[in-house]
Motif scaffolding. Sequence first.
Motif, PDB file in Angstrom:
ATOM      1  N   PHE A 254      -4.269  -3.203   3.238  1.00 10.77           N
ATOM      2  CA  PHE A 254      -3.994  -4.632   3.417  1.00 10.77           C
ATOM      3  C   PHE A 254      -5.177  -5.458   2.913  1.00 10.77           C
ATOM      4  CE2 PHE A 254      -0.765  -3.733   6.892  1.00 10.77           C
ATOM      5  CZ  PHE A 254       0.285  -4.352   6.242  1.00 10.77           C
ATOM      6  N   ASP A 255      -6.383  -5.060   3.316  1.00  7.80           N
ATOM      7  CA  ASP A 255      -7.586  -5.819   2.951  1.00  7.80           C
ATOM      8  C   ASP A 255      -7.800  -5.862   1.441  1.00  7.80           C
ATOM      9  OD1 ASP A 255      -8.155  -6.328   5.598  1.00  7.80           O
ATOM     10  OD2 ASP A 255      -9.632  -4.714   5.796  1.00  7.80           O
ATOM     11  N   LEU A 256      -7.547  -4.732   0.784  1.00  5.09           N
ATOM     12  CA  LEU A 256      -7.814  -4.652  -0.643  1.00  5.09           C
ATOM     13  C   LEU A 256      -6.699  -5.268  -1.486  1.00  5.09           C
ATOM     14  CD1 LEU A 256      -9.287  -1.030  -0.773  1.00  5.09           C
ATOM     15  CD2 LEU A 256     -10.538  -3.164  -1.134  1.00  5.09           C
ATOM     16  N   LEU A 257      -5.447  -5.061  -1.068  1.00  2.00           N
ATOM     17  CA  LEU A 257      -4.328  -5.577  -1.856  1.00  2.00           C
ATOM     18  C   LEU A 257      -4.086  -7.067  -1.626  1.00  2.00           C
ATOM     19  CD1 LEU A 257      -1.734  -2.678  -1.389  1.00  2.00           C
ATOM     20  CD2 LEU A 257      -3.106  -3.161  -3.426  1.00  2.00           C
ATOM     21  N   TYR A 258      -4.360  -7.514  -0.401  1.00  2.00           N
ATOM     22  CA  TYR A 258      -4.065  -8.914  -0.047  1.00  2.00           C
ATOM     23  C   TYR A 258      -5.283  -9.543   0.648  1.00  2.00           C
ATOM     24  CZ  TYR A 258       0.371  -6.357  -0.325  1.00  2.00           C
ATOM     25  OH  TYR A 258       1.395  -5.529  -0.710  1.00  2.00           O
ATOM     26  N   PRO A 259      -6.424  -9.602  -0.039  1.00  3.46           N
ATOM     27  CA  PRO A 259      -7.668 -10.026   0.617  1.00  3.46           C
ATOM     28  C   PRO A 259      -7.623 -11.438   1.193  1.00  3.46           C
ATOM     29  CG  PRO A 259      -7.932  -9.967  -1.775  1.00  3.46           C
ATOM     30  CD  PRO A 259      -6.640  -9.292  -1.469  1.00  3.46           C
ATOM     31  N   LYS A 260      -6.838 -12.303   0.620  1.00  4.51           N
ATOM     32  CA  LYS A 260      -6.767 -13.685   1.107  1.00  4.51           C
ATOM     33  C   LYS A 260      -5.795 -13.845   2.270  1.00  4.51           C
ATOM     34  CE  LYS A 260      -9.534 -15.149  -2.175  1.00  4.51           C
ATOM     35  NZ  LYS A 260     -10.918 -15.555  -1.855  1.00  4.51           N
ATOM     36  N   ARG A 261      -4.991 -12.828   2.510  1.00  6.64           N
ATOM     37  CA  ARG A 261      -3.939 -12.948   3.523  1.00  6.64           C
ATOM     38  C   ARG A 261      -4.070 -11.926   4.641  1.00  6.64           C
ATOM     39  NH1 ARG A 261       0.939 -11.620   0.228  1.00  6.64           N
ATOM     40  NH2 ARG A 261       2.015 -11.907   2.227  1.00  6.64           N
ATOM     41  N   ALA A 262      -5.024 -11.032   4.535  1.00  8.37           N
ATOM     42  CA  ALA A 262      -5.135  -9.966   5.526  1.00  8.37           C
ATOM     43  C   ALA A 262      -5.323 -10.531   6.928  1.00  8.37           C
ATOM     44  CB  ALA A 262      -6.299  -9.047   5.163  1.00  8.37           C
ATOM     45  N   ALA A 263      -4.743  -9.860   7.898  1.00  8.53           N
ATOM     46  CA  ALA A 263      -4.857 -10.270   9.297  1.00  8.53           C
ATOM     47  C   ALA A 263      -6.128  -9.674   9.892  1.00  8.53           C
ATOM     48  CB  ALA A 263      -3.622  -9.807  10.068  1.00  8.53           C
ATOM     49  N   ALA A 264      -6.302  -9.818  11.196  1.00  6.41           N
ATOM     50  CA  ALA A 264      -7.463  -9.249  11.871  1.00  6.41           C
ATOM     51  C   ALA A 264      -7.417  -7.724  11.783  1.00  6.41           C
ATOM     52  CB  ALA A 264      -7.492  -9.702  13.332  1.00  6.41           C
ATOM     53  N   GLY A 266      -8.059  -5.295  13.904  1.00  2.71           N
ATOM     54  CA  GLY A 266      -7.352  -4.602  14.974  1.00  2.71           C
ATOM     55  C   GLY A 266      -5.853  -4.809  14.942  1.00  2.71           C
ATOM     56  N   GLU A 267      -5.402  -5.978  14.481  1.00  9.18           N
ATOM     57  CA  GLU A 267      -3.968  -6.214  14.352  1.00  9.18           C
ATOM     58  C   GLU A 267      -3.357  -5.252  13.346  1.00  9.18           C
ATOM     59  OE1 GLU A 267      -3.585 -10.986  15.314  1.00  9.18           O
ATOM     60  OE2 GLU A 267      -4.047 -10.355  13.272  1.00  9.18           O
ATOM     61  N   GLN A 268      -4.017  -5.102  12.214  1.00  8.58           N
ATOM     62  CA  GLN A 268      -3.507  -4.214  11.160  1.00  8.58           C
ATOM     63  C   GLN A 268      -3.600  -2.754  11.573  1.00  8.58           C
ATOM     64  OE1 GLN A 268      -4.533  -7.218   7.415  1.00  8.58           O
ATOM     65  NE2 GLN A 268      -5.807  -5.428   7.727  1.00  8.58           N
ATOM     66  N   CYS A 269      -4.677  -2.387  12.285  1.00  9.92           N
ATOM     67  CA  CYS A 269      -4.837  -0.993  12.711  1.00  9.92           C
ATOM     68  C   CYS A 269      -3.797  -0.615  13.755  1.00  9.92           C
ATOM     69  CB  CYS A 269      -6.240  -0.768  13.264  1.00  9.92           C
ATOM     70  SG  CYS A 269      -7.535  -0.795  12.013  1.00  9.92           S
ATOM     71  N   GLY A 270      -3.502  -1.535  14.676  1.00 11.07           N
ATOM     72  CA  GLY A 270      -2.485  -1.242  15.681  1.00 11.07           C
ATOM     73  C   GLY A 270      -1.128  -1.030  15.057  1.00 11.07           C
ATOM     74  N   THR A 309       8.544  -6.604   3.723  1.00  8.17           N
ATOM     75  CA  THR A 309       8.726  -5.157   3.774  1.00  8.17           C
ATOM     76  C   THR A 309       8.186  -4.494   2.520  1.00  8.17           C
ATOM     77  OG1 THR A 309      10.687  -5.323   5.184  1.00  8.17           O
ATOM     78  CG2 THR A 309      10.463  -3.321   3.862  1.00  8.17           C
ATOM     79  N   ASP A 310       8.468  -5.077   1.347  1.00  7.30           N
ATOM     80  CA  ASP A 310       7.975  -4.487   0.095  1.00  7.30           C
ATOM     81  C   ASP A 310       6.456  -4.465   0.048  1.00  7.30           C
ATOM     82  OD1 ASP A 310      10.523  -3.979  -0.825  1.00  7.30           O
ATOM     83  OD2 ASP A 310      10.654  -5.792  -2.067  1.00  7.30           O
ATOM     84  N   GLU A 311       5.813  -5.506   0.563  1.00  9.26           N
ATOM     85  CA  GLU A 311       4.344  -5.543   0.580  1.00  9.26           C
ATOM     86  C   GLU A 311       3.787  -4.477   1.517  1.00  9.26           C
ATOM     87  OE1 GLU A 311       3.289 -10.205  -0.422  1.00  9.26           O
ATOM     88  OE2 GLU A 311       3.919  -9.664   1.615  1.00  9.26           O
ATOM     89  N   PHE A 312       4.456  -4.271   2.642  1.00 12.76           N
ATOM     90  CA  PHE A 312       4.017  -3.229   3.566  1.00 12.76           C
ATOM     91  C   PHE A 312       4.185  -1.851   2.928  1.00 12.76           C
ATOM     92  CE2 PHE A 312       5.029  -0.238   7.083  1.00 12.76           C
ATOM     93  CZ  PHE A 312       3.791  -0.256   7.706  1.00 12.76           C
ATOM     94  N   VAL A 313       5.315  -1.619   2.291  1.00 11.03           N
ATOM     95  CA  VAL A 313       5.552  -0.335   1.637  1.00 11.03           C
ATOM     96  C   VAL A 313       4.478  -0.082   0.573  1.00 11.03           C
ATOM     97  CG1 VAL A 313       7.135   0.907   0.100  1.00 11.03           C
ATOM     98  CG2 VAL A 313       8.020  -0.294   2.117  1.00 11.03           C
ATOM     99  N   LYS A 314       4.146  -1.116  -0.170  1.00 11.08           N
ATOM    100  CA  LYS A 314       3.094  -0.986  -1.183  1.00 11.08           C
ATOM    101  C   LYS A 314       1.756  -0.635  -0.544  1.00 11.08           C
ATOM    102  CE  LYS A 314       0.849  -3.531  -4.969  1.00 11.08           C
ATOM    103  NZ  LYS A 314       0.782  -4.840  -5.696  1.00 11.08           N
ATOM    104  N   ALA A 315       1.461  -1.243   0.604  1.00  8.40           N
ATOM    105  CA  ALA A 315       0.203  -0.958   1.300  1.00  8.40           C
ATOM    106  C   ALA A 315       0.169   0.492   1.780  1.00  8.40           C
ATOM    107  CB  ALA A 315       0.024  -1.917   2.475  1.00  8.40           C
ATOM    108  N   VAL A 316       1.269   0.977   2.339  1.00  8.82           N
ATOM    109  CA  VAL A 316       1.329   2.356   2.817  1.00  8.82           C
ATOM    110  C   VAL A 316       1.173   3.332   1.660  1.00  8.82           C
ATOM    111  CG1 VAL A 316       2.805   4.089   3.916  1.00  8.82           C
ATOM    112  CG2 VAL A 316       2.705   1.759   4.844  1.00  8.82           C
TER     113      VAL A 316
END
Length: 353
Positions: A254-264, A266-270, A309-316
């Motif tokens: 998330f941080d690398l693909l969407y650096p301007k939009r990444a959440a906190a 701990g939110e992303q890790c959870g 969903t597509d952005e999440f799939v790309k991140a995974v």
Amino acid sequence: MPVLTRLIPSPLVVDIRPGALDDLACVLADERISHSGRLAVAVSGGSGARLRERISPSMPGATWYEVGGGTLDDAVRLASDIKAGHFDAVVGLGGGKIIDCAKFAAARVGLPLVAVPTNLAHDGLCSPVATLDNDAGRGSYGVPNPIAVVIDLDVIREAPVRYVRAGIGDAVSNISAIADWELANRVKGERIDGLAAAMARQAGEAVLRHPGGIGDNDFLQVLAEALVLSGIAMSVSGDSRPSSGACHEINHAFDLLYPKRAAAHGEQCGLGAAFAMWLRGAHEESAYMAEVLRRHGLPVLPDEIGFTTDEFVKAVEFAPETRPGRYTILEHLDLNTEQIKDTYADYVKAIGS
């Protein structure tokens, strides 16, 4: 008969309670930390600066440094400023970015660090890692553990709610990280440090199973202790393995693909942990983890933090590239785009909206 043990790198002082900040000067007066009272205190322009007026009278020998952000340049600049003085220790007072800058600066000049976090956003408050933004995005730098950690629960209760909730996600993600470590042991023969794994797992379970919420001091105590134990577990193992698996790979993606939009963090890790548990077939555990995260107001679906969903799939799909050499359920399954989509669709159906 000689006692055969190992030394565990851990803070000399861990003080977690309401009102702990009022006794910070006493902690700093410990001669193992400061024998002269000459301290370099790094603060943010926000929470740390507001607390400066309250505690500065009890620290007459301190020199205060306001840190602009959480970049590598900020940390190097702070180290240069501190090096010009003659200090016994560095105090990091503020949020995670300030603590990480202070950790890096203290390590660079060879001084011990006292961490005084003003929120519980992640386990970096006591970890041997400083996470700093750099020209390439974001980097992790090895540093010594803090020599002391002081967490005032009254101060934590005044922090933005989102940054306390994020710490819940980071702590709970330990459970997924340990499952990944055990998988690497079974498949790749990777050695597990049993003590580090036990500390990290129990820290995560304590938060996951606690019936309270962030409005309760009892819950905040457990959360703060869990984050400290997670950091110490990383020191025991010598790397981030006890607290970082597929959950953190997804976070880094998330941080690398969407650096301007990444959440906190701990939110992303959870979110990453709940999905990783589903991937490994632990469906009941995944659903329960998602239920707990949701109860605390944390995201369990990517659209809850602004991703499709597509952005999440790309991140995974990209996630394994963020930690080359680390073996998790993502590397084990090696799913293609369509397989990730199908598995994610099953996950969504199971946990509900």
